[in-house]
Motif scaffolding. Structure first.
Motif, mmCIF file in Angstrom:
data_model
loop_
_atom_site.group_PDB
_atom_site.id
_atom_site.type_symbol
_atom_site.label_atom_id
_atom_site.label_comp_id
_atom_site.label_asym_id
_atom_site.label_seq_id
_atom_site.Cartn_x
_atom_site.Cartn_y
_atom_site.Cartn_z
ATOM 1 N N THR A 171 45.212 -71.253 59.054
ATOM 2 C CA THR A 171 45.814 -72.104 58.040
ATOM 3 C C THR A 171 47.287 -71.746 57.856
ATOM 4 O OG1 THR A 171 45.342 -70.625 56.187
ATOM 5 C CG2 THR A 171 43.602 -72.179 56.838
ATOM 6 N N ARG A 172 47.992 -72.686 57.307
ATOM 7 C CA ARG A 172 49.401 -72.474 56.985
ATOM 8 C C ARG A 172 49.557 -71.306 55.998
ATOM 9 N NH1 ARG A 172 53.949 -76.110 56.385
ATOM 10 N NH2 ARG A 172 55.229 -75.554 54.584
ATOM 11 N N GLU A 173 48.635 -71.224 55.021
ATOM 12 C CA GLU A 173 48.723 -70.162 54.026
ATOM 13 C C GLU A 173 48.541 -68.793 54.669
ATOM 14 O OE1 GLU A 173 49.781 -68.801 50.456
ATOM 15 O OE2 GLU A 173 49.725 -70.917 51.058
ATOM 16 N N GLU A 174 47.687 -68.694 55.694
ATOM 17 C CA GLU A 174 47.507 -67.417 56.388
ATOM 18 C C GLU A 174 48.788 -66.998 57.113
ATOM 19 O OE1 GLU A 174 43.018 -66.714 57.828
ATOM 20 O OE2 GLU A 174 43.859 -68.644 58.487
ATOM 21 N N VAL A 175 49.488 -67.951 57.704
ATOM 22 C CA VAL A 175 50.771 -67.626 58.346
ATOM 23 C C VAL A 175 51.741 -67.079 57.305
ATOM 24 C CG1 VAL A 175 52.732 -68.496 59.664
ATOM 25 C CG2 VAL A 175 50.453 -69.408 60.100
ATOM 26 N N LEU A 176 51.810 -67.739 56.165
ATOM 27 C CA LEU A 176 52.730 -67.291 55.116
ATOM 28 C C LEU A 176 52.356 -65.902 54.613
ATOM 29 C CD1 LEU A 176 53.097 -70.634 53.140
ATOM 30 C CD2 LEU A 176 54.860 -69.511 54.518
ATOM 31 N N ASP A 177 51.061 -65.638 54.501
ATOM 32 C CA ASP A 177 50.635 -64.299 54.067
ATOM 33 C C ASP A 177 51.039 -63.248 55.089
ATOM 34 O OD1 ASP A 177 49.575 -65.318 51.748
ATOM 35 O OD2 ASP A 177 47.500 -65.348 52.469
ATOM 36 N N MET A 178 50.894 -63.562 56.374
ATOM 37 C CA MET A 178 51.322 -62.620 57.407
ATOM 38 C C MET A 178 52.824 -62.372 57.328
ATOM 39 S SD MET A 178 51.372 -62.955 61.581
ATOM 40 C CE MET A 178 52.585 -64.273 61.502
ATOM 41 N N LEU A 179 53.578 -63.425 57.034
ATOM 42 C CA LEU A 179 55.035 -63.283 56.993
ATOM 43 C C LEU A 179 55.512 -62.417 55.831
ATOM 44 C CD1 LEU A 179 56.256 -66.849 58.040
ATOM 45 C CD2 LEU A 179 56.103 -64.764 59.424
ATOM 46 N N ASP A 180 54.654 -62.156 54.853
ATOM 47 C CA ASP A 180 54.996 -61.183 53.814
ATOM 48 C C ASP A 180 55.105 -59.778 54.396
ATOM 49 O OD1 ASP A 180 55.089 -62.987 51.697
ATOM 50 O OD2 ASP A 180 52.966 -62.746 51.214
ATOM 51 N N SER A 181 54.470 -59.561 55.549
ATOM 52 C CA SER A 181 54.410 -58.223 56.149
ATOM 53 C C SER A 181 55.221 -58.076 57.426
ATOM 54 C CB SER A 181 52.941 -57.870 56.477
ATOM 55 O OG SER A 181 52.128 -57.890 55.337
ATOM 56 N N LEU A 182 55.675 -59.184 58.010
ATOM 57 C CA LEU A 182 56.303 -59.141 59.327
ATOM 58 C C LEU A 182 57.823 -59.133 59.219
ATOM 59 C CD1 LEU A 182 56.189 -59.156 62.383
ATOM 60 C CD2 LEU A 182 55.832 -61.647 62.314
ATOM 61 N N HIS A 183 58.433 -58.031 59.601
ATOM 62 C CA HIS A 183 59.883 -57.858 59.573
ATOM 63 C C HIS A 183 60.453 -58.043 60.979
ATOM 64 C CE1 HIS A 183 59.973 -55.765 55.511
ATOM 65 N NE2 HIS A 183 58.682 -55.805 55.801
ATOM 66 N N PHE A 184 61.486 -58.861 61.093
ATOM 67 C CA PHE A 184 62.172 -59.071 62.365
ATOM 68 C C PHE A 184 63.449 -58.236 62.381
ATOM 69 C CE2 PHE A 184 59.521 -62.777 61.855
ATOM 70 C CZ PHE A 184 59.134 -63.116 63.147
ATOM 71 N N LYS A 185 63.572 -57.367 63.373
ATOM 72 C CA LYS A 185 64.778 -56.547 63.513
ATOM 73 C C LYS A 185 65.376 -56.791 64.904
ATOM 74 C CE LYS A 185 63.704 -53.030 60.116
ATOM 75 N NZ LYS A 185 63.750 -51.600 59.771
ATOM 76 N N PRO A 186 66.141 -57.872 65.034
ATOM 77 C CA PRO A 186 66.704 -58.252 66.332
ATOM 78 C C PRO A 186 68.057 -57.611 66.580
ATOM 79 C CG PRO A 186 67.176 -59.955 64.733
ATOM 80 C CD PRO A 186 66.423 -58.874 63.995
ATOM 81 N N GLY A 187 68.509 -57.722 67.825
ATOM 82 C CA GLY A 187 69.874 -57.340 68.174
ATOM 83 C C GLY A 187 70.175 -55.867 68.086
ATOM 84 N N LEU A 188 69.157 -55.004 68.219
ATOM 85 C CA LEU A 188 69.378 -53.558 68.128
ATOM 86 C C LEU A 188 69.696 -53.015 69.512
ATOM 87 C CD1 LEU A 188 66.557 -52.514 65.624
ATOM 88 C CD2 LEU A 188 68.875 -53.312 65.168
ATOM 89 N N SER A 189 70.977 -52.900 69.807
ATOM 90 C CA SER A 189 71.415 -52.453 71.125
ATOM 91 C C SER A 189 71.146 -50.972 71.316
ATOM 92 C CB SER A 189 72.914 -52.721 71.303
ATOM 93 O OG SER A 189 73.659 -51.886 70.426
ATOM 94 N N VAL A 190 71.165 -50.548 72.571
ATOM 95 C CA VAL A 190 70.996 -49.127 72.870
ATOM 96 C C VAL A 190 72.087 -48.315 72.180
ATOM 97 C CG1 VAL A 190 71.060 -47.382 74.691
ATOM 98 C CG2 VAL A 190 69.797 -49.490 75.049
ATOM 99 N N GLY A 191 73.326 -48.815 72.225
ATOM 100 C CA GLY A 191 74.437 -48.087 71.608
ATOM 101 C C GLY A 191 74.253 -47.908 70.110
ATOM 102 N N SER A 192 73.857 -48.983 69.418
ATOM 103 C CA SER A 192 73.686 -48.879 67.969
ATOM 104 C C SER A 192 72.519 -47.968 67.617
ATOM 105 C CB SER A 192 73.469 -50.271 67.356
ATOM 106 O OG SER A 192 72.233 -50.828 67.777
ATOM 107 N N GLU A 193 71.459 -47.998 68.418
ATOM 108 C CA GLU A 193 70.309 -47.147 68.133
ATOM 109 C C GLU A 193 70.593 -45.683 68.460
ATOM 110 O OE1 GLU A 193 67.212 -47.997 66.518
ATOM 111 O OE2 GLU A 193 68.824 -49.395 66.009
ATOM 112 N N ARG A 194 71.426 -45.437 69.451
ATOM 113 C CA ARG A 194 71.829 -44.050 69.721
ATOM 114 C C ARG A 194 72.677 -43.514 68.566
ATOM 115 N NH1 ARG A 194 71.167 -41.850 74.916
ATOM 116 N NH2 ARG A 194 72.958 -40.474 74.589
ATOM 117 N N ASP A 195 73.596 -44.338 68.056
ATOM 118 C CA ASP A 195 74.392 -43.920 66.896
ATOM 119 C C ASP A 195 73.491 -43.611 65.704
ATOM 120 O OD1 ASP A 195 76.733 -44.147 68.281
ATOM 121 O OD2 ASP A 195 77.486 -45.900 67.213
#
Length: 491
Positions: A170-194
């Motif tokens: 259901t749509r409501e189940e997707v929304l409930d999952m999205l309360d817990s799902l964090h997107f952390k994009p664009g984390l380059s090797v350089g930034s993560e080493r820093d």
């Protein structure tokens, strides 16, 4: 003589796999450093454990019961995007898409009574054209509450329905999952080493590139050896075995001025001013919308410093995206005369206020007469010559300036003028002493400071800015747009 050339063409499958493994080990080492720091609630690290679904790459167990489950995804081409096709791709009819794996893991964990924090950590970037993904909140890394407030019939609303159809839920189940799902994009090797090096500094460890590589190797050995649950004692034992210990633990002060940090929970104290600034991206954020917010931000710095001192920290790692005036002011509030040491990781190299000094050539000094008052303007040009811009600004704004002191490196300003921490310490001393000498010969009621150089140098200069005069530090508004008064420093 035969010259060896790099192989042409794309990376091999083995090369891609090894790069992905190393990226995951880097994320794992940062997680181990989280466990090690005394000021957080993280109790245990787990790597590729069974029983938690597909969010098993890196797990952090917290004393507060909010456990973090991280899925790490690597691509050799970071311009590859997180989009609908990527999230829903199934290699075979029987395989699960990434979105299905997150949903199934969420159901498994919540059914078991967990309240998971699930994270997608990747060097891929978000598709800015996706109507749903572009609603990601940079403060929380969540699609909610925006996804719960979609306009019926909108493109984002239709995309959410597509997610529900793909997941057979259901749509409501997707929304409930999205309360817990964090997107952390664009984390380059350089930034993560820093990030990892900053955390190593915070734990009182050696933090140069060699030490970091040894730390990453520790995680690789855990994985190869089948070690899945890693305690604080396990991490401490490996740190001692690899002789990585160098000092006492430090605090982490995170200043999110012009951009947010993907891992604010790393910090002992974190400040977030991004929404106060004009501009929609870091390059365009140069001043707050309301000039009164400079004073509010100044108070925030004072409060943060007070919190660190109340916890007994005298050594502070400074992290975050900020401009020159902020770097300088943070350094000044964490002043050397209070017995505090400050550090900042710049391009993989820790710059510490107590680094051994490396001598630098005498500065170029010039004095431009203004004759409009009894204040002194100081323009420091490490990366470019600010003389004409500062002179024009001072005259246009009728500042009560007697003269403008311009200080630059002996070889002239350039983007490699400060080679490392030892030179930064020496330049900070030399720049401060030059201003002191000018004030001795021509006293002034106030200094107006304009900076052009590395942020790490501004931090170390502010840290040593004592026995000068009350100082107003200015922020550059961009080429041709002048400056604005930002912070005031008692010195």
């Amino acid at each position: 003589m035969t010259v060896l050339r790099p192989a042409a063409g794309p990376n091999s499958r083995s090369g891609v796999r090894r790069s992905g493994d190393r990226y995951q080990d880097l994320i794992g080492w940062s997680a181990a450093m989280r466990v090690m720091h005394p000021s957080n609630e993280i109790q245990q690290l787990e790597i590729e454990v069974n029983g938690v679904g597909n969010v098993d790459d890196v797990i952090l167990r917290s004393a507060n019961g909010r456990h973090h489950y991280t899925q790490v995804k690597w691509t050799t081409n970071p311009t590859n995007m997180i989009d609908y096709a990527y999230l829903t791709k199934q290699d075979t009819k029987k395989s699960k898409s990434l979105l299905q794996k997150f949903f199934n893991s969420w159901k498994k964990l919540t059914t078991a009574g967990d309240s998971p924090v699930m994270e997608l950590v990747t060097n891929r970037v978000l598709d800015p054209g996706d109507p749903l993904l572009r609603l990601l909140d940079g403060r929380t890394d969540l699609l909610n509450p925006a996804a719960r407030l979609l306009t019926p019939g909108s493109a984002a609303d239709a995309r959410l329905n597509e997610w529900a159809e793909h997941l057979s839920c259901t749509r409501e189940e997707v929304l409930d999952m999205l309360d817990s799902l964090h997107f952390k994009p664009g984390l380059s090797v350089g930034s993560e080493r820093d990030r990892a090096q900053s955390l190593m500094l915070a734990n009182g460890l050696l933090s140069d590139a060699d030490a970091l590589d040894r730390g990453i190797g520790i995680v690789a050995d855990w994985v190869l050896g089948g070690r899945r649950e890693i305690t604080l004692d396990d991490i401490t034992m490996e740190v001692e075995r690899m002789r990585l210990r160098s000092d006492d633990p430090r605090a982490v002060l995170l200043i999110q001025a012009i951009d947010r940090d993907p891992n604010p929970s790393d910090a002992t104290v974190a400040l977030d001013w991004v929404d106060l600034y004009e501009g929609e991206s870091p390059p365009t954020r140069r001043q707050p919308r309301d000039p009164a917010d400079w004073a509010a931000m100044s108070n925030d710095i004072d409060d943060a410093v007070a919190r660190l001192r109340s916890q007994g920290f005298q050594d502070v790692v400074v992290r975050g995206a900020m401009r020159q005036a902020t770097f300088f002011t943070v350094g000044a509030r964490l002043a050397q005369v209070t017995g505090t040491n400050v550090s900042h990781v710049r391009f993989g190299m820790p710059w510490a206020s107590n680094a051994p000094r490396i001598a630098v050539p005498d500065l170029q000094r010039s004095l431009v007469p203004i004759d409009a008052g009894n204040h002194l303007a100081v323009a420091i040009g490490m990366t470019n010559d600010p003389t004409s811009a500062v002179t024009a600004f001072v005259e246009a704004t009728n500042l009560p300036i007697q003269s403008l002191l311009v200080l630059m490196p002996a070889e002239g300003p350039n983007d490699q003028s400060v080679a490392g921490p030892g030179q930064a310490v020496a330049y900070a001393q030399s720049l401060r002493n030059a201003v002191r000498a000018q004030l001795e010969s021509t006293p002034a009621e106030r200094v107006h400071l304009f900076l052009a150089g590395p942020g790490g140098l501004a931090l170390l200069l502010g840290h040593r800015w004592n026995r000068v005069a009350p100082t107003t530090v200015y922020e550059d508004l961009g080429s041709g747009h002048g400056y604005t008064a930002a912070f005031s420093v008692d010195a």
